[in-house]
Design a protein around this motif. Structure first.
Motif, PDB file in Angstrom:
ATOM      1  N   GLU A   1       0.811  -1.208   0.000  1.00 34.74           N
ATOM      2  CA  GLU A   1       0.000   0.000   0.000  1.00 34.74           C
ATOM      3  C   GLU A   1       0.848   1.262   0.000  1.00 34.74           C
ATOM      4  OE1 GLU A   1      -3.231   0.240  -0.351  1.00 34.74           O
ATOM      5  OE2 GLU A   1      -3.304  -1.925  -0.589  1.00 34.74           O
ATOM      6  N   LEU A   2       1.995   1.229   0.699  1.00 39.28           N
ATOM      7  CA  LEU A   2       2.849   2.421   0.766  1.00 39.28           C
ATOM      8  C   LEU A   2       3.378   2.794  -0.606  1.00 39.28           C
ATOM      9  CD1 LEU A   2       5.395   3.403   3.438  1.00 39.28           C
ATOM     10  CD2 LEU A   2       6.116   3.406   1.058  1.00 39.28           C
ATOM     11  N   LEU A   3       3.776   1.772  -1.394  1.00 30.64           N
ATOM     12  CA  LEU A   3       4.366   2.039  -2.696  1.00 30.64           C
ATOM     13  C   LEU A   3       3.334   2.175  -3.811  1.00 30.64           C
ATOM     14  CD1 LEU A   3       7.355  -0.430  -2.440  1.00 30.64           C
ATOM     15  CD2 LEU A   3       7.429   2.059  -2.243  1.00 30.64           C
ATOM     16  N   LYS A   4       2.085   1.897  -3.497  1.00 30.17           N
ATOM     17  CA  LYS A   4       1.028   2.014  -4.491  1.00 30.17           C
ATOM     18  C   LYS A   4       0.815   3.483  -4.846  1.00 30.17           C
ATOM     19  CE  LYS A   4      -3.807   0.838  -5.318  1.00 30.17           C
ATOM     20  NZ  LYS A   4      -5.041   0.254  -4.729  1.00 30.17           N
ATOM     21  N   ASP A   5       0.917   3.797  -6.105  1.00 30.25           N
ATOM     22  CA  ASP A   5       0.739   5.179  -6.585  1.00 30.25           C
ATOM     23  C   ASP A   5       1.655   6.155  -5.869  1.00 30.25           C
ATOM     24  OD1 ASP A   5      -2.801   4.554  -6.715  1.00 30.25           O
ATOM     25  OD2 ASP A   5      -1.306   4.294  -8.311  1.00 30.25           O
ATOM     26  N   ALA A   6       2.864   5.709  -5.523  1.00 27.72           N
ATOM     27  CA  ALA A   6       3.792   6.566  -4.758  1.00 27.72           C
ATOM     28  C   ALA A   6       4.144   7.833  -5.511  1.00 27.72           C
ATOM     29  CB  ALA A   6       5.061   5.783  -4.419  1.00 27.72           C
ATOM     30  N   LYS A   7       4.455   7.702  -6.788  1.00 24.51           N
ATOM     31  CA  LYS A   7       4.834   8.887  -7.561  1.00 24.51           C
ATOM     32  C   LYS A   7       3.676   9.859  -7.687  1.00 24.51           C
ATOM     33  CE  LYS A   7       8.749   7.495 -10.461  1.00 24.51           C
ATOM     34  NZ  LYS A   7       9.228   7.324 -11.850  1.00 24.51           N
ATOM     35  N   ALA A   8       2.491   9.323  -7.855  1.00 24.20           N
ATOM     36  CA  ALA A   8       1.313  10.199  -7.982  1.00 24.20           C
ATOM     37  C   ALA A   8       1.077  10.965  -6.686  1.00 24.20           C
ATOM     38  CB  ALA A   8       0.081   9.358  -8.334  1.00 24.20           C
ATOM     39  N   THR A   9       1.270  10.271  -5.560  1.00 21.37           N
ATOM     40  CA  THR A   9       1.090  10.937  -4.264  1.00 21.37           C
ATOM     41  C   THR A   9       2.125  12.025  -4.059  1.00 21.37           C
ATOM     42  OG1 THR A   9       0.229   8.874  -3.333  1.00 21.37           O
ATOM     43  CG2 THR A   9       0.924  10.571  -1.772  1.00 21.37           C
ATOM     44  N   LEU A  10       3.379  11.728  -4.405  1.00 22.13           N
ATOM     45  CA  LEU A  10       4.439  12.740  -4.285  1.00 22.13           C
ATOM     46  C   LEU A  10       4.171  13.921  -5.209  1.00 22.13           C
ATOM     47  CD1 LEU A  10       7.667  10.561  -4.078  1.00 22.13           C
ATOM     48  CD2 LEU A  10       6.633  11.923  -2.263  1.00 22.13           C
ATOM     49  N   SER A  11       3.638  13.614  -6.378  1.00 22.98           N
ATOM     50  CA  SER A  11       3.329  14.691  -7.322  1.00 22.98           C
ATOM     51  C   SER A  11       2.278  15.617  -6.753  1.00 22.98           C
ATOM     52  CB  SER A  11       2.833  14.087  -8.641  1.00 22.98           C
ATOM     53  OG  SER A  11       2.453  15.109  -9.543  1.00 22.98           O
ATOM     54  N   ARG A  12       1.298  15.054  -6.035  1.00 23.37           N
ATOM     55  CA  ARG A  12       0.268  15.881  -5.398  1.00 23.37           C
ATOM     56  C   ARG A  12       0.871  16.767  -4.330  1.00 23.37           C
ATOM     57  NH1 ARG A  12      -3.488  11.603  -3.214  1.00 23.37           N
ATOM     58  NH2 ARG A  12      -4.438  13.386  -2.164  1.00 23.37           N
ATOM     59  N   CYS A  13       1.863  16.225  -3.616  1.00 24.34           N
ATOM     60  CA  CYS A  13       2.547  17.022  -2.581  1.00 24.34           C
ATOM     61  C   CYS A  13       3.320  18.172  -3.226  1.00 24.34           C
ATOM     62  CB  CYS A  13       3.506  16.148  -1.773  1.00 24.34           C
ATOM     63  SG  CYS A  13       2.689  14.879  -0.789  1.00 24.34           S
ATOM     64  N   GLN A  14       3.934  17.885  -4.376  1.00 25.54           N
ATOM     65  CA  GLN A  14       4.740  18.900  -5.043  1.00 25.54           C
ATOM     66  C   GLN A  14       3.881  20.009  -5.637  1.00 25.54           C
ATOM     67  OE1 GLN A  14       6.716  16.336  -7.829  1.00 25.54           O
ATOM     68  NE2 GLN A  14       8.548  16.135  -6.572  1.00 25.54           N
ATOM     69  N   THR A  15       2.736  19.637  -6.132  1.00 29.24           N
ATOM     70  CA  THR A  15       1.902  20.615  -6.834  1.00 29.24           C
ATOM     71  C   THR A  15       0.889  21.283  -5.925  1.00 29.24           C
ATOM     72  OG1 THR A  15       0.356  18.839  -7.465  1.00 29.24           O
ATOM     73  CG2 THR A  15       2.116  19.404  -9.024  1.00 29.24           C
ATOM     74  N   VAL A  16       0.809  20.865  -4.673  1.00 29.64           N
ATOM     75  CA  VAL A  16      -0.181  21.489  -3.785  1.00 29.64           C
ATOM     76  C   VAL A  16       0.165  22.964  -3.607  1.00 29.64           C
ATOM     77  CG1 VAL A  16       1.086  20.923  -1.656  1.00 29.64           C
ATOM     78  CG2 VAL A  16      -1.369  21.323  -1.576  1.00 29.64           C
ATOM     79  N   GLU A  17      -0.797  23.771  -3.847  1.00 31.45           N
ATOM     80  CA  GLU A  17      -0.570  25.213  -3.775  1.00 31.45           C
ATOM     81  C   GLU A  17      -1.870  25.917  -3.410  1.00 31.45           C
ATOM     82  OE1 GLU A  17       0.771  26.956  -7.394  1.00 31.45           O
ATOM     83  OE2 GLU A  17       1.795  28.586  -6.376  1.00 31.45           O
ATOM     84  N   PHE A  18      -1.830  26.643  -2.316  1.00 29.40           N
ATOM     85  CA  PHE A  18      -3.005  27.372  -1.865  1.00 29.40           C
ATOM     86  C   PHE A  18      -2.673  28.854  -1.752  1.00 29.40           C
ATOM     87  CE2 PHE A  18      -5.582  23.794  -1.209  1.00 29.40           C
ATOM     88  CZ  PHE A  18      -4.803  22.788  -0.648  1.00 29.40           C
ATOM     89  N   PRO A  19      -3.118  29.642  -2.697  1.00 25.19           N
ATOM     90  CA  PRO A  19      -2.841  31.086  -2.627  1.00 25.19           C
ATOM     91  C   PRO A  19      -3.495  31.709  -1.401  1.00 25.19           C
ATOM     92  CG  PRO A  19      -4.509  30.613  -4.299  1.00 25.19           C
ATOM     93  CD  PRO A  19      -3.965  29.282  -3.844  1.00 25.19           C
ATOM     94  N   ILE A  20      -2.696  32.473  -0.651  1.00 28.18           N
ATOM     95  CA  ILE A  20      -3.233  33.135   0.527  1.00 28.18           C
ATOM     96  C   ILE A  20      -4.074  34.331   0.079  1.00 28.18           C
ATOM     97  CG2 ILE A  20      -2.677  34.356   2.663  1.00 28.18           C
ATOM     98  CD1 ILE A  20      -2.032  31.379   2.680  1.00 28.18           C
ATOM     99  N   PRO A  21      -5.358  34.357   0.434  1.00 28.88           N
ATOM    100  CA  PRO A  21      -6.212  35.464  -0.003  1.00 28.88           C
ATOM    101  C   PRO A  21      -5.799  36.783   0.632  1.00 28.88           C
ATOM    102  CG  PRO A  21      -7.341  34.102   1.615  1.00 28.88           C
ATOM    103  CD  PRO A  21      -6.067  33.384   1.271  1.00 28.88           C
ATOM    104  N   GLU A  22      -6.045  37.837  -0.093  1.00 29.30           N
ATOM    105  CA  GLU A  22      -5.716  39.170   0.413  1.00 29.30           C
ATOM    106  C   GLU A  22      -6.637  39.526   1.569  1.00 29.30           C
ATOM    107  OE1 GLU A  22      -5.852  42.115  -2.597  1.00 29.30           O
ATOM    108  OE2 GLU A  22      -5.437  43.782  -1.219  1.00 29.30           O
ATOM    109  N   ALA A  23      -6.026  40.020   2.646  1.00 29.04           N
ATOM    110  CA  ALA A  23      -6.799  40.355   3.844  1.00 29.04           C
ATOM    111  C   ALA A  23      -7.785  41.481   3.530  1.00 29.04           C
ATOM    112  CB  ALA A  23      -5.863  40.768   4.976  1.00 29.04           C
TER     113      ALA A  23
END
Length: 233
Positions: free
Chosen positions: A168-190
């Protein structure tokens, strides 16, 4: 409770065997992202692929996961702090608005009916502006809640992977890492909570002129009533 990846103990189970060859799974295929046996490695499907021992693959992916966990947790903390700050702004804004509302009402009580229209206009504008600012703040809070929820889900997924079997750990490992790399949440302007309607604009110079006129007319009326004589006829 945060689980350190270094403490995760993930090993292939004894019963993990190749479904095709019934051999023990000992290698991890990078191209296909799955575990294979020695017979699989020599087959046409995997002969040209990059393979390595499962333990080595597990260790590498654990280290890669650990690289992303800390910034993800940091981002979550920032979002939660900003969310809390915006919620405090909303509370403060509502309190300040209530104070101004009471001030407006108390001051306008001194004026007569012809000022009621102006009073209602100002209150309406104040309430409209308050609703507009609160809506913006609540939209930001909702956005931050969505972002924090997504981060929590991703963090939980990674931490859960660390406790699973090698399969289970190695299942879709690259896809999971890719999600970590591409995660991006723009901080909204106050949102700026400085209101356009200021108290000093609510009581302009004309207010004092009107008040003085009212007092003068009241005095004249009293004088005229005092000098009224009844017609004997």
């Amino acid at each position: 409770m945060v689980i350190k990846l270094s403490q995760c103990s993930v090993r292939p189970k004894q019963e993990d065997r190749c479904e095709k060859h019934e051999e023990k799974l000992t290698l991890f295929c990078e191209e296909d992202q799955n575990m294979i046996c020695l017979v699989c490695r020599e087959s046409r499907d995997h002969r040209s692929h990059t393979t390595r021992p499962i333990d080595e693959a597990v260790q590498e992916y654990k280290e890669k996961y650990e690289i992303y966990l800390e910034p993800l947790r940091k981002k979550l903390k920032e979002i939660l702090e900003l969310k809390s700050s915006e919620e405090e702004k909303a509370e403060q804004l509502m309190c300040e608005t209530e104070i101004k509302r009471e001030k407006i009402l108390s001051e306008f009580e001194e004026l007569h009916q012809f000022l009621n229209e102006e009073q209602q206009i100002l209150l309406s504008k104040l309430e409209e502006e308050e609703k507009d600012i609160l809506k913006k703040i609540r939209d930001i809070v909702t956005q931050l809640e969505d972002q924090s929820s997504s981060l929590k889900k991703l963090i939980s997924e990674i931490e859960e992977k660390c406790q699973q079997s090698a399969t289970e750990l190695l299942k879709d490992a690259k896809a999971t890492l890719s999600r970590c790399q591409t995660v991006e949440f723009p901080i909204p302007e106050a949102v700026c909570t400085e209101m356009k309607i200021c108290f000093h604009l609510m009581f302009p110079r004309q207010y004092f002129i009107v008040k003085k006129m009212l007092r003068r007319h009241q005095g004249n009326l009293s004088f005229e009533l005092a000098n009224v004589t009844l017609d004997p006829e």
